[in-house]
Design an enzyme around this catalytic site. Structure first.
Site, PDB file in Angstrom:
ATOM      1  N   LYS A 255     -19.351  16.155  11.452  1.00 52.15           N
ATOM      2  CA  LYS A 255     -19.693  14.514  12.107  1.00 52.15           C
ATOM      3  C   LYS A 255     -17.862  14.770  12.356  1.00 52.15           C
ATOM      4  O   LYS A 255     -16.779  14.381  11.619  1.00 52.15           O
ATOM      5  CB  LYS A 255     -19.213  13.549  10.674  1.00 52.15           C
ATOM      6  CG  LYS A 255     -19.334  12.538  10.981  1.00 52.15           C
ATOM      7  CD  LYS A 255     -18.758  11.557   9.847  1.00 52.15           C
ATOM      8  CE  LYS A 255     -17.229  11.696   9.862  1.00 52.15           C
ATOM      9  NZ  LYS A 255     -16.994  10.927   9.952  1.00 52.15           N
TER      10      LYS A 255
ATOM     11  N   GLY B 197      -9.689  15.813   5.392  1.00 53.31           N
ATOM     12  CA  GLY B 197      -8.668  14.299   5.799  1.00 53.31           C
ATOM     13  C   GLY B 197      -8.306  13.491   4.362  1.00 53.31           C
ATOM     14  O   GLY B 197      -7.401  14.862   3.333  1.00 53.31           O
ATOM     15  N   SER B 198      -7.945  12.482   3.965  1.00 53.23           N
ATOM     16  CA  SER B 198      -7.493  11.832   2.848  1.00 53.23           C
ATOM     17  C   SER B 198      -7.542  12.339   1.941  1.00 53.23           C
ATOM     18  O   SER B 198      -8.844  12.541   1.421  1.00 53.23           O
ATOM     19  CB  SER B 198      -7.598  10.571   2.714  1.00 53.23           C
ATOM     20  OG  SER B 198      -9.348   9.726   2.433  1.00 53.23           O
ATOM     21  N   THR B 199      -7.045  12.505   0.576  1.00 54.74           N
ATOM     22  CA  THR B 199      -7.104  12.513  -0.945  1.00 54.74           C
ATOM     23  C   THR B 199      -7.901  11.365  -1.530  1.00 54.74           C
ATOM     24  O   THR B 199      -8.868  12.089  -1.942  1.00 54.74           O
ATOM     25  CB  THR B 199      -5.420  12.152  -1.618  1.00 54.74           C
ATOM     26  OG1 THR B 199      -4.967  13.497  -1.401  1.00 54.74           O
ATOM     27  CG2 THR B 199      -5.959  12.709  -3.018  1.00 54.74           C
TER      28      THR B 199
ATOM     29  N   ALA C  68     -10.740   9.841  -0.379  1.00 47.50           N
ATOM     30  CA  ALA C  68     -11.553   9.893   0.443  1.00 47.50           C
ATOM     31  C   ALA C  68     -12.713  11.175   0.420  1.00 47.50           C
ATOM     32  O   ALA C  68     -13.587  11.598  -0.632  1.00 47.50           O
ATOM     33  CB  ALA C  68     -12.219  10.562   2.343  1.00 47.50           C
ATOM     34  N   GLY C  69     -11.349  12.445  -0.197  1.00 51.31           N
ATOM     35  CA  GLY C  69     -11.474  13.199  -1.035  1.00 51.31           C
ATOM     36  C   GLY C  69     -12.124  13.735  -2.117  1.00 51.31           C
ATOM     37  O   GLY C  69     -12.992  14.143  -2.513  1.00 51.31           O
TER      38      GLY C  69
ATOM     39  N   GLU D  43      -9.515  19.565   1.942  1.00 50.44           N
ATOM     40  CA  GLU D  43      -8.150  19.860   2.659  1.00 50.44           C
ATOM     41  C   GLU D  43      -7.533  18.816   2.579  1.00 50.44           C
ATOM     42  O   GLU D  43      -7.463  18.124   3.445  1.00 50.44           O
ATOM     43  CB  GLU D  43      -8.104  20.044   3.970  1.00 50.44           C
ATOM     44  CG  GLU D  43      -8.882  22.090   4.061  1.00 50.44           C
ATOM     45  CD  GLU D  43      -7.799  23.253   3.071  1.00 50.44           C
ATOM     46  OE1 GLU D  43      -6.730  22.417   2.911  1.00 50.44           O
ATOM     47  OE2 GLU D  43      -8.546  24.122   3.232  1.00 50.44           O
TER      48      GLU D  43
ATOM     49  N   CYS E 135      -0.423  16.990   7.919  1.00 46.31           N
ATOM     50  CA  CYS E 135      -0.834  17.113   6.916  1.00 46.31           C
ATOM     51  C   CYS E 135       0.190  17.761   5.844  1.00 46.31           C
ATOM     52  O   CYS E 135       0.882  17.377   5.049  1.00 46.31           O
ATOM     53  CB  CYS E 135      -1.744  17.493   6.339  1.00 46.31           C
ATOM     54  SG  CYS E 135      -2.756  18.811   6.484  1.00 46.31           S
TER      55      CYS E 135
ATOM     56  N   GLU F 220       1.898   9.922   1.029  1.00 44.88           N
ATOM     57  CA  GLU F 220       1.857   9.938   2.595  1.00 44.88           C
ATOM     58  C   GLU F 220       1.302   9.077   3.508  1.00 44.88           C
ATOM     59  O   GLU F 220       1.740   7.837   3.231  1.00 44.88           O
ATOM     60  CB  GLU F 220       0.755  11.153   2.655  1.00 44.88           C
ATOM     61  CG  GLU F 220       0.440  11.349   3.658  1.00 44.88           C
ATOM     62  CD  GLU F 220      -1.041  12.567   4.390  1.00 44.88           C
ATOM     63  OE1 GLU F 220      -2.001  11.621   3.377  1.00 44.88           O
ATOM     64  OE2 GLU F 220      -0.812  13.389   4.650  1.00 44.88           O
TER      65      GLU F 220
HETATM   66  P1  NAD Z   1      -9.863   9.823   6.172  1.00 45.08           P
HETATM   67  O1  NAD Z   1     -10.132  10.380   5.067  1.00 45.08           O
HETATM   68  O2  NAD Z   1      -9.733   8.875   5.885  1.00 45.08           O
HETATM   69  O3  NAD Z   1     -10.804  10.079   7.016  1.00 45.08           O
HETATM   70  C1  NAD Z   1     -11.181  11.535   7.457  1.00 45.08           C
HETATM   71  C2  NAD Z   1     -13.085  11.681   7.452  1.00 45.08           C
HETATM   72  O4  NAD Z   1     -13.681  12.073   6.838  1.00 45.08           O
HETATM   73  C3  NAD Z   1     -13.093  11.384   9.138  1.00 45.08           C
HETATM   74  O5  NAD Z   1     -14.261  11.575   9.634  1.00 45.08           O
HETATM   75  C4  NAD Z   1     -14.130   9.758   8.478  1.00 45.08           C
HETATM   76  O6  NAD Z   1     -14.978   9.040   9.001  1.00 45.08           O
HETATM   77  C5  NAD Z   1     -14.617  10.501   6.991  1.00 45.08           C
HETATM   78  N1  NAD Z   1     -14.516   9.833   5.973  1.00 45.08           N
HETATM   79  C6  NAD Z   1     -14.417   8.995   5.209  1.00 45.08           C
HETATM   80  N2  NAD Z   1     -13.829   8.581   4.101  1.00 45.08           N
HETATM   81  C7  NAD Z   1     -15.780   9.193   3.890  1.00 45.08           C
HETATM   82  C8  NAD Z   1     -16.526   9.621   2.544  1.00 45.08           C
HETATM   83  N3  NAD Z   1     -16.902   8.291   1.912  1.00 45.08           N
HETATM   84  N4  NAD Z   1     -17.057  10.094   2.886  1.00 45.08           N
HETATM   85  C9  NAD Z   1     -17.963  11.008   4.009  1.00 45.08           C
HETATM   86  N5  NAD Z   1     -16.774  11.054   4.929  1.00 45.08           N
HETATM   87  C10 NAD Z   1     -15.739   9.990   4.995  1.00 45.08           C
HETATM   88  O7  NAD Z   1      -9.159  10.169   6.790  1.00 45.08           O
HETATM   89  P2  NAD Z   1      -7.836  10.240   8.242  1.00 45.08           P
HETATM   90  O8  NAD Z   1      -7.178   8.807   7.961  1.00 45.08           O
HETATM   91  O9  NAD Z   1      -9.203  10.250   9.638  1.00 45.08           O
HETATM   92  O10 NAD Z   1      -7.556  11.581   8.427  1.00 45.08           O
HETATM   93  C11 NAD Z   1      -5.772  11.370   7.946  1.00 45.08           C
HETATM   94  C12 NAD Z   1      -5.850  12.520   6.206  1.00 45.08           C
HETATM   95  O11 NAD Z   1      -6.040  13.590   6.436  1.00 45.08           O
HETATM   96  C13 NAD Z   1      -4.716  12.076   6.098  1.00 45.08           C
HETATM   97  O12 NAD Z   1      -4.283  12.279   4.137  1.00 45.08           O
HETATM   98  C14 NAD Z   1      -4.302  13.864   5.970  1.00 45.08           C
HETATM   99  O13 NAD Z   1      -3.099  14.441   5.141  1.00 45.08           O
HETATM  100  C15 NAD Z   1      -5.592  14.866   5.682  1.00 45.08           C
HETATM  101  N6  NAD Z   1      -5.551  15.888   6.368  1.00 45.08           N
HETATM  102  C16 NAD Z   1      -5.718  16.860   5.502  1.00 45.08           C
HETATM  103  C17 NAD Z   1      -5.408  18.345   5.793  1.00 45.08           C
HETATM  104  C18 NAD Z   1      -5.588  19.117   5.536  1.00 45.08           C
HETATM  105  O14 NAD Z   1      -6.011  20.577   5.487  1.00 45.08           O
HETATM  106  N7  NAD Z   1      -5.049  19.436   4.405  1.00 45.08           N
HETATM  107  C19 NAD Z   1      -5.377  18.550   7.744  1.00 45.08           C
HETATM  108  C20 NAD Z   1      -5.231  17.291   8.638  1.00 45.08           C
HETATM  109  C21 NAD Z   1      -5.476  16.038   7.752  1.00 45.08           C
END
Ligand code: NAD
Length: 482
Positions: free
Chosen positions: A181, A233-235, A237-238, A255, A289, A387
């Site tokens: 996704k 993605g973000s911490t 959401a993680g 990640e 990131c 961040e």
């Molecule tokens: P985000 O967490 O908002 O979204 C990331 C993805 O997760 C999107 O596809 C989103 O639709 C999905 N998502 C969001 N909430 C969810 C949930 N509760 N359940 C399932 N899916 C969900 O992040 P963003 O704003 O798209 O990306 C930026 C973030 O990603 C930054 O914090 C950045 O540091 C991080 N990032 C980390 C790495 C790494 O390898 N550590 C690499 C790139 C980006």
């Protein structure tokens, strides 16, 4: 991307075919350079995820998980070739969507990705999935590494292709299938990948893409047909995803975000540091990131280095991401720019603005922000702890190496970082003391053959390198007692 903009897609790539979506909802993609519509795709619904998971399950149970290493390696190599052929369209699609300078998109979202698939093809070729061990109890045991099964993968918008392939490559190498996704902001690139998968003859159901928002992501994470979740993605959401996976006892790799330190040692040569910091601190317009966005500067050279950092920020060419001379493109969306600007506003009360701080006057359209540097920032300040994900550096003064290491480690995050010195051995000694999953000496380049990932709030598990294969495998011990 197709030659005509905007590009509109009507179907999803599921089960090796182009399937009609279950809903009539659409995702519109707005160009980062000009705010104009550059494309649209259907928005996935739960029934589309169900169809993709069913197809992925059929693929693993229908023979893909039993396929030979040579077969998987061939699929990975053909996929790499098909992506390489589409490199121009792919890099332009990414650049237009999230503002990544085209030259960087070519390098990372195409070149690196092709290399990564070929690297995992070679790993697949040599994969040992069974080992016979003699037990101290007198019998033999067969230790088997089986594919974990169906992977639910979720990626953000900042490096949409490379972050997808960091999951797809080990999954394919081990014999897993994937439902991916993408983020709603970057959905056009995945159609080019799907087209490449189709041309490469990736077996039906092994790779499936369903674009959608966070609710669809949450549905995928909790889906009963998923065996493992791979998330970037973000911490915030993680953490939510980890809670769900914890409840389900479902393996998950995460990640997440970062706020890494770039430690400039007192012997550093600025003509070496500044070109290196261009990518290590401002890479992809700050939307990376692992960036060294907290710059730690020795008190003995403070004024000189702050001035040089300000000059670096002022010298970077901000412009249309498709222009090859551009060094800093726009941010990915209007909302993201607002978020970055709110940190800049906060920074004005937490530090001394020495470069940038506004929108470039010569760019009337698009989500541009000037490369910005704040000096005299305390490490406890919001702009030093959170961040920002934009071209904004905070400069923090330190007295000696011990204090530099202490400041570097005083963060909720632990993803990347850099140490800069004329003496690379000295930098290495400092780097070893920094508590992060990765760190660079006089630069920062993701090595595809070594594990990448974070500690603390930056995540769980590792991607890249042979180590990431284990995340896509499960172990079975067969005791040969009779
Ligand atoms: P985000 O967490 O908002 O979204 C990331 C993805 O997760 C999107 O596809 C989103 O639709 C999905 N998502 C969001 N909430 C969810 C949930 N509760 N359940 C399932 N899916 C969900 O992040 P963003 O704003 O798209 O990306 C930026 C973030 O990603 C930054 O914090 C950045 O540091 C991080 N990032 C980390 C790495 C790494 O390898 N550590 C690499 C790139 C980006």
């Amino acid at each position: 991307m197709q030659s005509s903009i905007p590009v509109h897609h009507e179907k999803f790539y599921i089960d090796g075919t182009w399937q009609k979506p279950a809903t009539t909802l659409r995702i519109e993609v707005i160009g980062a350079n000009n705010g104009e519509l550059i494309g649209s795709v259907p928005e996935g619904g739960q029934a589309d995820i169900d169809a993709a998971v069913t197809a992925a399950r059929r693929a693993v149970e229908g023979g893909w998980s039993e396929s030979s290493p040579a077969e998987r390696a061939a699929v990975l190599n053909r996929f790499a070739d098909a992506i390489e052929k589409r490199g121009d369209r792919l890099s332009r699609a990414v650049s237009m969507q999230n503002g990544m300078p085209l030259s960087l998109a070519e390098q990372l979202e195409v070149g690196y990705v092709v290399g990564l698939l070929r690297y995992y093809a070679a790993l697949a070729q040599g994969l040992q999935t069974e080992e016979r061990r003699h037990s101290p109890l007198g019998f033999d045991t067969l230790v088997r590494r089986k594919p974990v099964g169906v992977v639910g993968a979720i990626v953000p918008w900042n490096y949409p292709v490379v972050l997808s392939i960091m999951k797809i490559a080990p999954a394919l190498a081990t014999g897993c299938s994937i439902v991916l996704k993408p983020s709603p902001g970057t959905v056009l690139d995945c159609y080019i990948l799907a087209e490449a998968a189709e041309e490469a003859g990736v077996p039906a159901g092994v790779l499936n893409w369903v674009p959608g928002g966070r609710d669809l992501g949450a549905y995928l994470v909790a889906h009963p047909g998923i065996d493992k979740v791979a998330f970037t993605g973000s911490t915030a959401a993680g953490r939510k995803i980890a809670e769900v996976c914890g409840r389900l006892l479902r393996p998950v790799s995460l990640e997440l975000g970062g706020k890494s330190a770039g430690i400039i040692l007192d012997d550093a040569k600025l003509d070496q540091v500044l070109p290196g910091l261009h990518f290590a601190a401002f890479g992809n317009n700050g939307q990376t990131c692992a960036l060294s966005s907290r710059i730690l500067v020795p008190a003995t050279r403070y004024d000189e280095i702050v001035e040089a950092l300000a000059e670096l920020a002022k010298s970077l060419k901000v412009g249309d991401s498709l222009d090859r001379t551009t060094e800093i493109g726009p941010l990915a969306s209007a909302e993201h720019r607002e978020r970055v600007e709110s940190y800049i506003a906060r920074g004005k009360s937490e530090g001394r603005l020495v470069a940038g701080g506004g929108r470039p006057r010569h760019l009337a359209r698009g989500w541009f922000v000037e490369p910005t540097v704040f000096a005299d920032v305390a490490n406890s300040a919001t702009i030093a702890q959170e961040e920002i994900f934009g071209p904004v550096l905070t400069v923090i003064k330190y007295r000696d190496e011990d204090e530099a290491v202490k400041i570097a480690n005083d963060s909720d995050y632990g993803l990347g970082g850099t140490v800069w010195s004329a003496d690379s051995q000295r930098a290495q000694t400092v780097a070893r003391r920094v508590q992060t999953g990765t760190i660079g000496v006089n630069g920062y380049v993701l090595d595809m053959a070594s594990p990448f990932g974070g500690i603390k709030a930056s995540g769980l598990g590792r991607e890249l390198g042979p180590e990431s294969l284990a995340a896509y495998q499960q172990l079975q011990s067969v005791y040969l007692t009779g």
